[in-house]
Design a protein around this motif. Structure first.
Motif, short mmCIF file in Angstrom:
data_model
loop_
_atom_site.label_atom_id
_atom_site.label_comp_id
_atom_site.label_asym_id
_atom_site.label_seq_id
_atom_site.Cartn_x
_atom_site.Cartn_y
_atom_site.Cartn_z
N PHE A 272 20.46 -39.48 -18.63
CA PHE A 272 21.69 -40.22 -18.36
C PHE A 272 21.48 -41.68 -18.78
CE2 PHE A 272 21.84 -36.59 -15.63
CZ PHE A 272 23.18 -36.22 -15.61
N LEU A 273 22.40 -42.21 -19.52
CA LEU A 273 22.25 -43.58 -20.02
C LEU A 273 23.51 -44.36 -19.68
CD1 LEU A 273 20.70 -45.63 -21.81
CD2 LEU A 273 21.71 -44.52 -23.81
N HIS A 274 23.32 -45.51 -19.06
CA HIS A 274 24.48 -46.34 -18.71
C HIS A 274 25.07 -46.96 -19.98
CE1 HIS A 274 26.95 -49.44 -16.87
NE2 HIS A 274 26.83 -48.78 -15.72
N ARG A 275 26.38 -46.84 -20.11
CA ARG A 275 27.04 -47.30 -21.34
C ARG A 275 26.79 -48.78 -21.64
NH1 ARG A 275 31.62 -44.05 -22.97
NH2 ARG A 275 32.05 -42.38 -21.51
N GLU A 276 26.65 -49.58 -20.58
CA GLU A 276 26.54 -51.02 -20.78
C GLU A 276 25.09 -51.50 -20.86
OE1 GLU A 276 29.35 -53.23 -20.64
OE2 GLU A 276 30.46 -51.34 -20.84
N SER A 277 24.15 -50.57 -20.73
CA SER A 277 22.76 -51.03 -20.61
C SER A 277 22.20 -51.54 -21.93
CB SER A 277 21.89 -49.89 -20.09
OG SER A 277 21.92 -48.83 -21.03
N HIS A 278 21.40 -52.55 -21.84
CA HIS A 278 20.65 -53.02 -23.01
C HIS A 278 19.41 -52.15 -23.16
CE1 HIS A 278 22.51 -57.29 -22.80
NE2 HIS A 278 23.39 -56.35 -22.98
N PRO A 285 16.51 -48.48 -14.21
CA PRO A 285 17.45 -47.64 -13.45
C PRO A 285 18.68 -47.28 -14.28
CG PRO A 285 17.58 -49.91 -12.71
CD PRO A 285 16.48 -49.86 -13.71
N LEU A 286 18.77 -47.80 -15.47
CA LEU A 286 19.94 -47.52 -16.29
C LEU A 286 19.73 -46.35 -17.24
CD1 LEU A 286 21.09 -51.19 -16.93
CD2 LEU A 286 21.95 -49.55 -15.23
N LEU A 287 18.51 -45.81 -17.21
CA LEU A 287 18.25 -44.55 -17.92
C LEU A 287 17.65 -43.60 -16.88
CD1 LEU A 287 18.00 -42.89 -20.57
CD2 LEU A 287 15.70 -43.84 -20.82
N LEU A 288 18.31 -42.48 -16.68
CA LEU A 288 17.86 -41.57 -15.64
C LEU A 288 17.59 -40.20 -16.23
CD1 LEU A 288 20.55 -42.56 -12.98
CD2 LEU A 288 18.17 -43.33 -13.08
N VAL A 289 16.71 -39.47 -15.54
CA VAL A 289 16.45 -38.10 -16.00
C VAL A 289 16.70 -37.13 -14.85
CG1 VAL A 289 13.98 -38.29 -15.50
CG2 VAL A 289 14.78 -36.58 -17.16
N TRP A 290 17.25 -36.03 -15.19
CA TRP A 290 17.52 -34.97 -14.23
C TRP A 290 16.86 -33.72 -14.74
CZ3 TRP A 290 19.50 -33.59 -9.62
CH2 TRP A 290 19.74 -32.23 -9.43
N LYS A 291 16.21 -32.98 -13.85
CA LYS A 291 15.63 -31.72 -14.27
C LYS A 291 15.88 -30.66 -13.22
CE LYS A 291 12.11 -33.69 -17.18
NZ LYS A 291 10.74 -33.59 -17.69
N ASP A 292 16.17 -29.50 -13.65
CA ASP A 292 16.17 -28.36 -12.73
C ASP A 292 15.66 -27.16 -13.49
OD1 ASP A 292 18.25 -26.99 -14.10
OD2 ASP A 292 19.75 -28.21 -13.05
N ALA A 293 15.48 -26.10 -12.79
CA ALA A 293 14.82 -24.93 -13.39
C ALA A 293 15.60 -24.36 -14.57
CB ALA A 293 14.62 -23.85 -12.33
N ASN A 294 16.91 -24.60 -14.57
CA ASN A 294 17.71 -24.05 -15.64
C ASN A 294 17.59 -24.81 -16.95
OD1 ASN A 294 18.85 -21.93 -14.23
ND2 ASN A 294 20.34 -23.32 -13.28
N CYS A 295 17.33 -26.08 -16.80
CA CYS A 295 17.34 -26.87 -18.03
C CYS A 295 15.97 -27.44 -18.38
CB CYS A 295 18.39 -27.98 -17.96
SG CYS A 295 17.99 -29.23 -16.73
#
Lengths: 346, 712
Positions: A272-278, A285-295
């Motif tokens: 996940f990347l914040h649209r306004e982030s440099h 905190p403006l780049l986030l990662v999500w993980k679950d067993a499916n992906c």
């Protein structure tokens, strides 16, 4: 012989000679470039280029890590300069990537302000195209691959162009280097380009993510024709990563996009990347990662000698929208294969 | 009266005889007597006698400077009084004496062994002299101009000479006086102060002057609108001096207002005043551009600079000046266009796109087009026509060089590009058969050629080639010939392999000119060296045409062999008399050209190898090696006074030999002890060079040498 200080002789010839001199020095430069090229003597140019790139990077270190007047920043800059002199080039390139934080709570404006992409499984790399070749470096700065690419000044095509024209747009060297944030997908033997930090000498660290990604797609199609395919001039395809708006449909698309993409790849979570982030170096905190067993195959990492059941994982994908997520990863850094986000616990 | 006439005749005769009196000047009593007689004549007699007596003194200063110490104190006292009290004609000669002393001392201090001979009379005398000169400068006539010669102008010349002789020492006397008088209501004091300020700028270092001058800039600008014509012209001249010698004294914020003031002043100014102001703008623009390039390299164009806000008006102003009916005077038209060139060169990217491309370029094109319809009934008309073509081509050269490539090649309804149109105009200029405008046309075409990569220039070759051949052959005008040869090299590079289709007549012209004995008849007089340009051009052609080099190779190698032979002869001459700077400079140009040529040929053959295996073997023969490049390298190794550029070319070429011919000539040539040590010596010199690039090249060449050695 009568003199008057106000009489200062001038003639058209002076200007003519001045313009002729410009012509001669231009000619000398291009002659030297042709010969240097023939002698494979690009070192001088490359040296200057490395200076430029590291200058850009170190100035960036200063602005992103510390406030501008902090001594720490300049200390780091000093170190970078020093390490260049002492020859340990790798260090200069370490820590030059933006690193994602775990998504532990859903950002309030997820749908409006964030972008989402399916993260390809593979190694994060800093890809630098300059002086007629392209170098991919790992997060630590160590060289991962050196290859020819269709990026501007990234490979054999531009070298040939330079030979042909002697100068002009294909000139090898100068300010025309590009820096990309990529992931190398081993199984496909290709790079996915996640982000751009610099294109043909124009640094975009300080631009919004939205602009950077727009710019990246634009430039990849306009100025790097053939970068998406494997060819003699482009040893590894460079594919722009598909980013979606973080709304329900975008999330769903991203969640499934890995295997369904034009070039299907093994997915390893969502970014996940914040649209306004440099583009900020290091953990943000403006780049986030999500993980679950499916992906992701690497939802949790299993270490020898550690009981898998002792690892506590609390990740869950809500049925309608990601509503809550929390993660607590126990255990140390990344394994051999996956060196993605080992620094998160810091 | 009779007596005075005799005295006058005697003084004049003495003046003419002084040159032959060196013996007399060595004998104390005789010299004393001559000096005594002259000094008496300086202070007694008619004005004319005194005037000529002072001329004798000046002549003595020129011829027997070293004999002056005994008399200089007396002369100083005498001249100080004369400058203040005597009639104008006498005072001027008294001032001139010191100007001559300055010239002599200046020359001494700027020659290798002269400094010890210098008696530093000016250093001692300036404290007494300068105040008197400043007062003399306030004796102007009402309407004097650049052609006026009187006591005040003579004093200004002397002040300027003192300034370049003793540098900053003069400032402590002059600047307080300028400060005190520059604001005076009395125009004579005001004008003299402005002039004095302008007189001391050529000499003292810029950083010293900066603080002195900066405080006057605003005042000077305000005097551009001075009702007193004298003061206005003086302010224009001094601003010109400031912009030329001390541009750092004008701070960045002041540049815009200064340009505005200049543009307001110029239209109603005399041609000479306008010329000063044009040069001021030109110098400032060049300085600002240099500073920008130094700080930002290519990126300077990306953002606006100090000239951006006024650039469009400045350009229009300069074109307007060139159209003035009196633009023939004071070189005004050419100076206005020179200024336009410098202004165009400092246009930022945005201005190039919004002004240079859409407005300036079409305007200049129309103007050039219009010159072909100009009536030329007499020589003056013809000169005017050629002058316009020259200056328009000059600015077009700059404009075209600044334009984005895409802009030039956009096609119109008739499938013609912008460049097509301009090339048509440039080619027409040659029909005037005027060497000056032909040179400017060539330079403009060079700019086009450089902007059209990938053989885009080919379409013009059919028409351009014969003209180029003609220009190469105009040996009587070395500048034109050299320019045409440079242009040939440009074309070869731009067309690469396609050049072969046009190369026969050009190569023929090059070789013919090379064999013309008139070409290096008098290199002392000429700085446009034809032969070095030919050699370099041979290198560029060879590099471009690759496999087609075959048909010229024999001729090229023979030509170069002749070049090596004459370079070797010149080098021996130079060893006997190392004083000959002209010869030494010419020789290094020849050396560099020859090395360029050999490097080009070697790399051309190497490229040919890809399609014609064994092409490089053509280089392994006595003409190329024994009597050619090897002879040149041996002769260079044995020569201590090499220019860096020559050393660099030599070590690079040695590397090329090792890399490309090493295996082929290892047994036959490289085993030769003399050659071996010559090459080693050159490489050592290269490695020791302070120039990093040379050192690097020498290291690379040594590596290539080591590879040859270790191979079997």
């Amino acid at each position: 012989q009568k003199r008057n200080v106000k009489c200062i002789p001038r003639s058209w010839e002076m200007d003519q000679r001045r313009r002729q001199k410009q012509m001669i020095s231009r000619q000398k430069d291009s002659r030297r470039e042709r010969i240097d090229l023939a002698r494979k003597l690009g070192d001088q140019v490359t040296d200057n280029l490395v200076d430029d790139i590291t200058d850009l990077m170190s100035s960036n270190v200063e602005s992103s890590f510390c406030s501008s007047d902090s001594p720490k920043g300049s200390a780091k800059k000093q170190n970078m300069k020093k390490s260049r002199k002492s020859g340990s080039e790798d260090r200069m390139y370490s820590g030059q990537l933006m690193m994602p934080d775990w998504m532990v709570a859903v950002p309030e404006t997820l749908a409006q302000s964030w972008l989402v992409a399916s993260r390809p499984q593979g190694r994060r790399c800093l890809v630098i195209a300059s002086g007629g070749s392209t170098v991919a470096r790992l997060r630590t700065g160590t060289i991962f691959k050196t290859f020819s690419s269709s990026l501007p000044n990234g490979g054999s095509r531009c070298r040939r162009q330079a030979t042909r024209t002697g100068s002009g747009p294909g000139r090898v060297g100068g300010m025309d280097y590009s820096i990309l944030d990529c992931i190398f997908a081993e199984e496909l033997n290709c790079f996915f380009v996640c982000d751009v930090m610099c294109w043909k000498g124009h640094a975009v660290y300080e631009c919004t993510a939205e602009f950077r990604l727009f710019w990246l797609n634009q430039k990849l199609s306009e100025e790097a024709a053939g970068a998406g395919e494997m060819s003699e001039d482009n040893e590894f395809p460079l594919l722009p990563l598909q980013w979606y708006a973080s709304d329900p449909s975008g999330l769903e698309a991203a969640y499934r996009s890995g295997p369904l993409a034009m070039v299907p790849y093994i997915a390893d979570g969502l970014l996940f990347l914040h649209r306004e982030s440099h583009y900020e170096l290091g953990l943000t905190p403006l780049l986030l990662v999500w993980k679950d067993a499916n992906c992701s195959t690497y939802l949790s990492e299993v270490y020898q000698g550690v009981d898998p059941s002792a690892q506590v994982v609390c990740l869950r994908l809500g049925s309608e929208l990601i509503r809550a997520a929390a993660a607590a990863a126990t255990g140390g850094g990344g394994g051999d294969h996956y060196d993605g986000e080992e620094g998160e616990e810091d | 009266m009779q007596d005075q006439n005799v005295k006058l005749a005697a003084v004049k005769a003495l003046n003419n005889a002084l040159e032959f009196a060196s013996r007399n000047f060595e004998v104390d009593t005789e010299r004393d007597y001559i000096m005594q007689v002259i000094c008496e004549a300086c202070s007694q007699g008619t004005e004319e006698v005194k005037e000529y007596a002072y001329q004798c003194l000046s002549r003595i200063a020129e011829l027997y400077y070293v004999r002056l110490p005994l008399y200089i104190q007396a002369i100083l006292e005498m001249t100080l009084s004369a400058i203040q009290k005597e009639a104008d004609s006498v005072a001027r000669q008294a001032i001139n004496f010191w100007t001559i002393v300055c010239d002599v001392e200046y020359d001494m201090m700027n020659s290798d062994d002269g400094e010890s001979k210098c008696k530093n009379f000016i250093k001692g005398a300036h404290r007494f002299l300068v105040p008197v000169l400043l007062t003399a400068m306030t004796t102007q006539e009402e309407d004097q101009d650049a052609d006026t010669f009187n006591k005040s102008t003579e004093a200004a010349v002397c002040l300027q000479s003192i300034s370049s002789t003793i540098n900053e020492e003069i400032l402590e006397t002059v600047m307080p006086w300028v400060q005190a008088n520059i604001g005076q209501a009395n125009w004579r004091l005001r004008e003299a102060a402005i002039m004095a300020c302008g007189c001391v700028l050529d000499g003292p270092p810029g950083d010293v002057l900066q603080s002195y001058v900066a405080r006057f800039v605003e005042t000077l600008v305000s005097y551009l609108s001075d009702a007193q014509q004298n003061c206005k012209d003086a302010a224009a001249w001094t601003l010109r001096q400031v912009c030329h010698h001390v541009p750092i004294a004008i701070n960045k914020q002041a540049i815009g207002p200064l340009c505005e003031a200049i543009m307001q002043t110029i239209p109603a100014s005399e041609p000479s005043t306008a010329e000063h102001l044009c040069v001021a703008v030109m110098s400032l623009a060049r300085f600002v551009k240099e500073t920008l390039v130094e700080n930002l390299q290519d990126r300077w164009q990306d953002s606006p600079n100090e000239f951006s806000p006024v650039l469009v008006q400045l350009a229009q102003c300069m074109i307007g000046i060139a159209d003035r009916p009196d633009a023939n005077e004071a070189n005004l038209r050419q100076t206005a266009f020179e200024t336009l060139n410098s202004v165009t060169e400092i246009a930022d990217k945005n201005l190039v796109e919004t002004f240079v491309a859409p407005q300036l370029l079409p305007l200049l094109g129309e103007r050039l087009q219009a010159t072909f319809q100009m009536q030329a009934l007499n020589a003056d008309d013809l000169n005017a026509k050629c002058e316009w073509q020259s200056i328009l081509c000059g600015t077009l050269q700059i404009c075209i060089g600044r334009l984005p490539h895409s802009f030039l090649t956009v096609t119109d309804a008739n499938n013609n590009t912008l460049v097509d149109r301009f090339m048509g105009l440039f080619l027409q200029v040659f029909s005037m058969q005027n060497t000056t405008s032909a040179q400017d046309a060539l330079l403009a075409i060079g700019s086009v050629c450089n902007q059209l990569p990938n053989g885009g220039f080919e379409r013009y070759m059919q028409h351009f080639c014969p003209l180029l051949v003609q220009c190469i052959n105009v040996v009587s005008d070395a500048r034109l010939s050299v320019l045409a040869i440079l242009m040939t090299a440009d074309v070869a590079r731009a067309l690469e392999g396609k050049f072969v289709a046009f190369s026969d007549p050009l190569v023929e012209a090059l070789l013919t000119v090379h064999n013309n004995p008139a070409v290096d008849a008098d290199f002392h007089q000429v700085h446009d060296y034809i032969k070095p340009a030919i050699y370099t051009c041979i290198g560029d052609i060879s590099l471009s045409i690759g496999s087609a080099l075959d048909k010229y190779l024999g001729f090229f190698l023979q030509t170069l062999q002749q070049g090596v032979a004459s370079a070797t002869t010149m080098r021996q001459q130079l060893k006997l008399s190392s004083e000959d700077d002209d010869l030494s400079y010419y020789l290094s140009e020849i050396d560099e050209g020859l090395l360029d040529a050999y490097v080009g040929i070697l790399h051309g053959l190497k490229a040919a190898e890809q399609s014609v295996p064994g092409a490089l073997d053509a280089f392994v023969n006595p003409t190329a090696l024994d009597q050619g490049c090897i002879a040149l390298l041996m002769s260079l190794a044995d020569f201590e006074e090499k220019q860096d550029s020559v050393l660099k070319a030599a070590v690079g070429f040695i590397g090329d030999i090792f890399e490309n011919l090493g295996a082929k000539i290892k047994a036959t040539y490289l085993s030769n002890q003399a050659l071996h040590s010559a090459l080693a010596k050159l490489l050592e010199e290269g490695k020791d060079s302070e120039d990093e690039e040379i050192a690097k090249l020498a290291n690379w060449a040594s590596t290539q040498g080591a590879k040859v050695k270790s191979s079997n």
